[in-house]
Write a protein that holds these residues in place. Structure first.
Motif, short mmCIF file in Angstrom:
data_model
loop_
_atom_site.label_atom_id
_atom_site.label_comp_id
_atom_site.label_asym_id
_atom_site.label_seq_id
_atom_site.Cartn_x
_atom_site.Cartn_y
_atom_site.Cartn_z
N SER A 155 0.82 -1.22 0.00
CA SER A 155 0.00 0.00 0.00
C SER A 155 0.84 1.26 0.00
CB SER A 155 -0.93 0.00 1.21
OG SER A 155 -0.18 -0.02 2.39
N GLN A 156 2.06 1.21 0.54
CA GLN A 156 2.93 2.38 0.54
C GLN A 156 3.27 2.78 -0.90
OE1 GLN A 156 6.77 1.77 2.33
NE2 GLN A 156 7.30 3.93 2.25
N HIS A 209 -1.02 19.25 -7.01
CA HIS A 209 0.13 19.59 -6.17
C HIS A 209 -0.05 19.16 -4.72
CE1 HIS A 209 1.95 21.54 -9.52
NE2 HIS A 209 0.85 22.26 -9.71
N THR A 210 -0.28 17.88 -4.56
CA THR A 210 -0.37 17.28 -3.24
C THR A 210 1.00 17.41 -2.58
OG1 THR A 210 -1.94 15.69 -4.12
CG2 THR A 210 -0.95 15.17 -2.00
N PRO A 211 1.05 17.97 -1.37
CA PRO A 211 2.37 18.15 -0.74
C PRO A 211 3.05 16.81 -0.47
CG PRO A 211 0.60 18.70 0.79
CD PRO A 211 -0.04 18.42 -0.53
N ILE A 212 4.32 16.76 -0.77
CA ILE A 212 5.12 15.56 -0.51
C ILE A 212 6.12 15.95 0.56
CG2 ILE A 212 6.70 13.85 -1.47
CD1 ILE A 212 5.32 14.39 -4.19
N GLU A 213 5.92 15.43 1.76
CA GLU A 213 6.78 15.78 2.87
C GLU A 213 8.15 15.14 2.71
OE1 GLU A 213 4.00 13.59 4.09
OE2 GLU A 213 2.61 15.25 3.82
N LYS A 214 9.15 15.82 3.23
CA LYS A 214 10.49 15.26 3.26
C LYS A 214 10.48 14.09 4.24
CE LYS A 214 15.27 16.59 3.86
NZ LYS A 214 16.20 17.66 4.20
N PRO A 215 11.00 12.94 3.86
CA PRO A 215 10.93 11.78 4.76
C PRO A 215 11.75 11.99 6.03
CG PRO A 215 12.23 11.26 2.80
CD PRO A 215 11.67 12.62 2.60
N THR A 216 11.23 11.48 7.12
CA THR A 216 11.96 11.55 8.39
C THR A 216 13.04 10.47 8.40
OG1 THR A 216 10.49 9.97 9.48
CG2 THR A 216 9.86 12.32 9.58
N LYS A 217 13.89 10.55 9.42
CA LYS A 217 14.95 9.57 9.56
C LYS A 217 14.35 8.16 9.70
CE LYS A 217 17.45 9.97 13.31
NZ LYS A 217 18.50 10.26 14.31
N LYS A 253 13.05 6.94 6.30
CA LYS A 253 14.16 6.51 5.43
C LYS A 253 14.63 5.11 5.83
CE LYS A 253 16.00 11.06 4.37
NZ LYS A 253 17.13 11.97 4.51
N LEU A 254 14.77 4.91 7.13
CA LEU A 254 15.22 3.61 7.61
C LEU A 254 14.18 2.53 7.29
CD1 LEU A 254 17.31 1.95 9.14
CD2 LEU A 254 16.14 2.59 11.27
N MET A 255 12.91 2.83 7.49
CA MET A 255 11.84 1.86 7.21
C MET A 255 11.79 1.50 5.72
SD MET A 255 10.76 0.92 10.06
CE MET A 255 9.47 -0.15 9.47
N THR A 256 12.00 2.49 4.87
CA THR A 256 12.01 2.22 3.43
C THR A 256 13.16 1.28 3.07
OG1 THR A 256 10.98 4.34 2.94
CG2 THR A 256 12.16 3.27 1.13
N THR A 257 14.33 1.50 3.65
CA THR A 257 15.46 0.61 3.39
C THR A 257 15.19 -0.78 3.94
OG1 THR A 257 17.01 2.45 3.38
CG2 THR A 257 17.94 0.28 3.77
N LEU A 258 14.58 -0.86 5.11
CA LEU A 258 14.24 -2.18 5.66
C LEU A 258 13.20 -2.89 4.79
CD1 LEU A 258 14.17 -1.40 9.49
CD2 LEU A 258 15.93 -2.64 8.19
N LEU A 315 21.62 0.50 1.18
CA LEU A 315 22.00 0.51 2.59
C LEU A 315 23.07 1.57 2.85
CD1 LEU A 315 21.73 -0.70 5.42
CD2 LEU A 315 23.42 -2.41 4.74
N GLY A 316 24.06 1.64 1.97
CA GLY A 316 25.12 2.64 2.12
C GLY A 316 24.59 4.06 2.06
N ILE A 317 23.70 4.32 1.11
CA ILE A 317 23.10 5.65 0.98
C ILE A 317 22.29 5.99 2.22
CG2 ILE A 317 21.33 6.96 -0.28
CD1 ILE A 317 22.34 5.54 -2.83
N THR A 318 21.56 5.03 2.74
CA THR A 318 20.76 5.27 3.94
C THR A 318 21.65 5.57 5.13
OG1 THR A 318 18.99 3.85 3.12
CG2 THR A 318 19.03 4.26 5.48
#
Length: 135
Positions: free
Chosen positions: A41-42, A59-67, A70-75, A119-122
């Motif tokens: 769903s994400q 122009h739906t606002p796209i928030e900057k991802p939180t830390k 970012k970690l959850m996306t990499t996981l 992983l390195g980028i994260t």
């Protein structure tokens, strides 16, 4: 959705076992399954926001991802990798024909490189974010 994914994988493995030539689509099937299970769903929500921005001009606002995001996306990407690479490995074992499965092994190798880079980028992004906050 998962039933369709399982049917897709079974048909792909049976197609290859019957002697079909391994193509990009066969490897992509396992990757697609891993990504759709891990991101689900994400991924659909992100696609909806992009559609609203680019096609509907809302122009739906796209928030900057939180830390944490970012970690959850990499996981999630790592989970997709485990699922997809695992399915590729199972297909390779099921087919059992080394020359025919070389392209499937190639998918695992490339995706391993991609997950390592992600992983390195994260890690860099998270450590950079911490240093910026301290300054």
């Amino acid at each position: 959705m998962i039933i369709i994914n399982i049917i897709l994988l079974i048909l792909t493995a049976v197609d290859l076992k019957s002697g079909s030539t391994v193509t990009f689509a066969h490897g992509l099937a396992a990757i697609y399954i891993g990504i759709s299970i891990a991101f689900g769903s994400q991924m659909i929500g992100y696609a909806d926001r992009m559609y609203q921005n680019y096609f509907l001009k809302e122009h739906t606002p796209i928030e900057k991802p939180t830390k944490r995001q970012k970690l959850m996306t990499t996981l999630r990407h790592f989970l997709a990798y485990i699922i997809g690479a695992g399915l590729l490995y199972i297909m390779i074992q099921y087919i059992g024909n080394e020359p025919a499965t070389g392209k499937l092994q190639w998918f695992i190798k490339i995706w391993t490189i991609v997950i390592a880079v992600d992983l390195g980028i994260t890690i860099v992004a998270l450590t950079k974010q911490n240093k910026t906050k301290k300054a």
